[in-house]
Design an enzyme around this catalytic site. Structure first.
Site, mmCIF file in Angstrom:
data_model
loop_
_atom_site.group_PDB
_atom_site.id
_atom_site.type_symbol
_atom_site.label_atom_id
_atom_site.label_comp_id
_atom_site.label_asym_id
_atom_site.label_seq_id
_atom_site.Cartn_x
_atom_site.Cartn_y
_atom_site.Cartn_z
ATOM 1 N N MET A 528 -52.398 25.083 7.374
ATOM 2 C CA MET A 528 -53.722 25.185 7.985
ATOM 3 C C MET A 528 -54.656 24.131 7.411
ATOM 4 S SD MET A 528 -54.569 29.232 8.000
ATOM 5 C CE MET A 528 -53.358 30.473 8.431
ATOM 6 N N ASP A 529 -55.475 23.595 8.289
ATOM 7 C CA ASP A 529 -56.586 22.788 7.826
ATOM 8 C C ASP A 529 -57.600 23.721 7.148
ATOM 9 O OD1 ASP A 529 -58.285 20.557 7.558
ATOM 10 O OD2 ASP A 529 -59.360 21.130 9.382
ATOM 11 N N LYS A 530 -58.425 23.174 6.274
ATOM 12 C CA LYS A 530 -59.433 24.004 5.592
ATOM 13 C C LYS A 530 -60.697 24.141 6.428
ATOM 14 C CE LYS A 530 -62.146 22.430 2.276
ATOM 15 N NZ LYS A 530 -63.521 22.793 2.706
ATOM 16 N N THR A 531 -61.354 23.016 6.652
ATOM 17 C CA THR A 531 -62.668 23.044 7.288
ATOM 18 C C THR A 531 -62.551 23.445 8.753
ATOM 19 O OG1 THR A 531 -63.378 21.296 5.800
ATOM 20 C CG2 THR A 531 -64.749 21.718 7.726
ATOM 21 N N VAL A 729 -52.030 24.491 12.026
ATOM 22 C CA VAL A 729 -53.234 25.017 12.670
ATOM 23 C C VAL A 729 -54.403 24.126 12.284
ATOM 24 C CG1 VAL A 729 -54.690 27.039 13.011
ATOM 25 C CG2 VAL A 729 -52.283 27.330 12.388
#
Length: 840
Positions: A528-531, A729
């Site tokens: 997953m990306d963070k932001t 994601v």
């Protein structure tokens, strides 16, 4: 992207340009990279334009055109040098995504959108078997690579690469199959639609009549000879039915085979046996040995099975059409003179002012220019809580306005709204078939002729080798033909896939094909990306730290007063928490922004600074320095940003600001682990400290921080090597390379992003991470239902096959079991459409 030369096929600098048949999505880009990198040595020497079907290869020493073409052929695609550097219409999406669908031949699957293609509406195309017949008839005329089918909408597309002057030959070929074709144009009502409705009514009427005539014949037959004589085949041969019963049975057969016989005759002429031929042989054989009741029963039940299949497809069609019907047909517009009038949505131009009354449906995508209201976006996103909209807020066609009147300016025509694109993609997704669907089709293609051969063997072997009765074993061979009909098996999987895709779309999860519907069930790791994914993607006040005598409320009121008129994201975060705590904000006077330092303003004739804590720490001396330094280190260690509030020459406190973690993120990660996802990984370009803080708070297993886009791709490749199937994601734009490399690309919050919808394999239309575990559960439920249907269909056939070999089965019992199995698997598959509503 590249300059045109228009002469040589290798005229793009020192590059070759190839047209690749079958290249139209990121999955195929991935396959081509794997095949070509060993040949060219470095990925940088390759460039892809999947939307145009183009591949560019840097010319290297020792590299030949033949070597590139051979490498491409190993992926199942074909390449040829492009004689022009401009856009190739032949390659512009005419072929289906074969790497997604897993088909061995370059057969187009999705409707092309290039202007020179032709789309036909096919009346009578209700199942995959009819699609196969059309391919066989039209392939030699236009080329199989130029054909594509949209079974949900009943359309056939012929790409511009075909010879479109053969229009009459195409229509005649379709007529030979027992179906009918007419040209289709978007927005125009089909001229043949009324006739098709009549045909369906006639077919339904004939099926009902066939069943009624069976009952009439049975009643006459039983009254004359007794029930036992009718139902027991050995007695039936000795007790022929009365003439009136035979007439009723004959009329029943004729009614039932009206729409079956043309297809069966065509299959016999082409020497390609199918279910229609199999059933016709069984009916004719039963009549030949005097089994009138059973012949009529077989014919009726098979007609009923066809009607059932058409009904199940119609149910799926209506479910997809219902998505589009949630948008109103007309819109109230306001013209330049201020006059309001109602017009059809198809006639509303972009930039038109539209009035949406309280409680009305929003007719087109646009943005609000006047009014405030709460909009129910559930029809598009599945979000149950209405969203408050004010000026400049974006709204979408099909959503429902609350109690406030809105005036919007349209940004898209009716044919290109977010809702319209969702409907198109759901229809196109059905043609990108899932692995289980492909397996069933391949199985049925081999299964039907094998069964006919086994039936012939059952007829010949026992009488010739064991001295059995020819009449008895001919009857058993017919029973074997009937029970072996793969009707239930063939329709079970596509119905389940279509229902799964439609059910997900109603939830706000747009899945681009059956292959992507099945993949989430088998995921072993998720990146997953963070932001914007694990976090909300906007600053939020995490902690308020008073230093000195001021309270938290005083500290916050000073900071909010200075930031009252600022549009900076951190200022908005400070104002938001002030409003949340009920603090009345009186804007400061003489507010001035100092670049790189912060903002200064006057409150009660005292200067108040709000800005960089590091700068203030450097400027500040005295007793508070140690306390300030300790607080700053703690804030930095937590991955937060420290904002200092300085009154005159004294720091009165710090405000810790960070990217707010989604409230549900920790629960979602826990749910993913509970679902068997072994590794949940964060990939981010952010600094390590805040990334690790977010990971710790959400329960993420591993963190890769400070990554460039290409490094995210490398991280995904390592995860794929370690875990197998990996999903990425992200937001669908910045994370596009990593999403393309992953086994499954999932875009978050795609409702406002064309790029996100186009990039990802699955688009979560609303900004809701909880859709992720739901998607995995939905995928597993779909696979479970498909396996149930396949297992049940085969079990029924095995049981009745065994009974047939033991001489204990009858024709009417076999066909009743087969139709019953068809009904059960269809109803079981259709449960996926309403699965979410049932869960709620």
């Amino acid at each position: 992207m590249f300059e045109q030369t228009g002469t040589s096929p290798i005229a793009i600098g020192r590059r070759w340009r190839f047209k690749v048949q079958g290249l139209d999505c990121q999955n195929e880009v991935r396959l081509l990279r794997e095949a070509l990198i060993p040949l060219v040595g470095d990925e940088r020497f390759l460039s892809f334009q999947p939307k145009l079907g183009l591949l560019d290869v840097d010319v290297a020493s020792g590299l030949t055109v033949e070597a590139v073409i051979a490498a491409v052929s190993t992926t199942g695609m074909t390449a040829e040098l492009d004689g022009q550097s401009g856009i190739s219409k032949d390659a512009a999406g005419a072929d289906g995504c074969r790497s997604c669908s897993g088909e061995p031949a370059p057969v187009a699957q999705a409707l092309p959108d290039h202007p020179d293609g032709v789309i036909f509406e096919i009346h009578g195309m209700d199942c995959g078997d009819e699609v196969a017949v059309l391919k066989r008839e039209l392939g030699p005329i236009v080329g199989p690579e130029n054909l594509s089918f949209d079974l949900i909408n009943g359309r056939m597309s012929i790409a511009s690469g075909a010879d479109l002057s053969l229009h009459a030959d195409i229509l005649r070929a379709v007529e030979r199959t027992g179906m009918r074709a007419e040209l289709w144009k978007e927005g125009e009502r089909s001229a043949g639609a009324p006739e098709e409705q009549r045909r369906r009514r006639v077919q339904a009427g004939l099926t009902i009549a066939s069943g009624a005539l069976v009952l009439v014949g049975f009643a006459i037959h039983a009254r004359a000879n007794g029930f036992a004589a009718v139902l027991h085949e050995s007695l039936a041969r000795e007790a022929h039915p009365p003439v009136l019963a035979m007439l009723a049975y004959s009329l029943s057969v004729l009614s039932a085979v009206r729409y079956v016989a043309p297809k069966a005759i065509l299959a016999a002429r082409r020497l390609r046996p199918d279910m229609n031929l199999l059933m016709l042989v069984a009916v004719a054989g039963a009549l030949g040995i005097g089994q009138w009741f059973e012949a009529a029963t077989v014919a009726f039940f098979f007609a009923l099975a066809l009607a059932l299949e058409a009904w199940s497809l119609g149910r799926a069609r209506r479910a997809v059409a219902a998505l589009m019907e949630i948008a109103p047909d007309s819109a109230r517009i306001r013209d330049a003179a201020g006059v309001e009038k109602d017009v059809p949505v198809a006639e509303v131009a972009v930039g038109t002012h539209v009035i949406v009354p309280p409680g009305g449906k929003i007719p087109l995508d646009g943005y609000v220019v006047a009014g405030t209201s709460a909009v129910d976006q559930a029809p598009i996103t599945g979000e149950s809580v209405p969203v408050t909209v004010t000026q400049d807020a974006v709204v979408y066609a099909g959503t429902i306005n609350g109690m406030g009147a809105l005036e919007i300016v349209t940004t898209r025509p009716a044919s290109d709204t977010t809702l319209a694109r969702i409907v198109r993609m759901v229809g196109e997704a059905q043609s990108k078939r899932a692995p289980s669907e492909q397996w069933v089709e391949r199985f049925a293609r081999i299964y039907t002729p094998v069964v006919m051969a086994l039936s012939l063997a059952a007829f010949l072997v026992p009488p010739l080798l064991l001295g059995g009765s020819w009449a008895a074993w001919f009857y058993q061979a017919l029973v074997l033909l009937v029970i072996a009909c793969p009707c239930a098996l063939v329709i079970s999987t596509p119905v389940s896939i279509v229902a799964g895709l439609t059910g997900a779309a109603r939830r706000g999860v747009l899945i681009k094909g059956g292959v992507h519907l099945e993949t989430p069930a088998r995921l072993t790791a998720i990146a997953m990306d963070k932001t914007g994914t694990l976090t909300l993607g906007r600053p939020k006040v995490i902690e308020i730290i008073p230093i000195g005598t001021r309270s938290e409320s005083e500290l916050l009121s000073f900071a909010a007063a200075v930031e009252a008129r600022s549009e900076h994201p951190i200022a908005r975060a400070i104002l938001a928490i002030a409003a949340e705590r009920g603090i009345d904000v009186v804007p400061a006077k003489d507010v001035t922004a100092v670049p790189g330092l912060g903002v200064v303003g006057k409150i009660n004739d005292r200067h108040v600074w709000v800005g960089s804590a590091i700068y203030l720490e450097q400027r500040l001396g005295g007793g508070d320095s140690e306390k300030l330094t300790t607080a700053l280190k703690r804030i930095a260690g937590a991955g937060l940003t420290g904002i200092a509030v300085w009154e005159s020459m004294t720091v009165i406190g710090l405000i810790a600001v960070g990217d707010a973690v989604r409230p549900e993120a920790r629960l979602i990660v826990a749910q993913l682990h509970a679902l068997g996802i072994a590794q949940v990984v964060m990939l981010t370009g952010d600094a390590r400290a805040p990334a690790e803080a977010i990971a710790h708070e959400t329960g993420v297993d591993e963190v890769y921080a400070e990554l460039l886009p290409e490094q995210k791709v490398e991280a995904i490749e390592r995860l794929v090597a370690q875990h197998g199937l990996v999903a990425m994601v992200g937001d669908g734009v910045n994370d596009a390379p990593a999403m393309a490399r992953a086994s499954l690309g999932i875009a978050m919050g795609a409702i406002g992003s064309d790029a996100a919808i186009e990039t990802a394999d699955i688009a979560l239309m609303q900004d809701d991470l909880s859709q992720l575990p739901w998607l995995i559960r939905h995928s597993r439920a779909t696979l479970t239902i498909i396996r149930q249907n396949i297992g049940f269909s085969l079990a029924v056939k095995l049981v009745f096959g065994g009974l047939t070999l033991l001489g204990m089965a009858s024709l009417w019992g076999a066909i009743a079991a087969d139709v019953g199995a068809s009904l059960l698997v269809v109803l079981n598959g259709l449960r996926l459409i309403d699965r979410d509503q049932q869960a709620r």
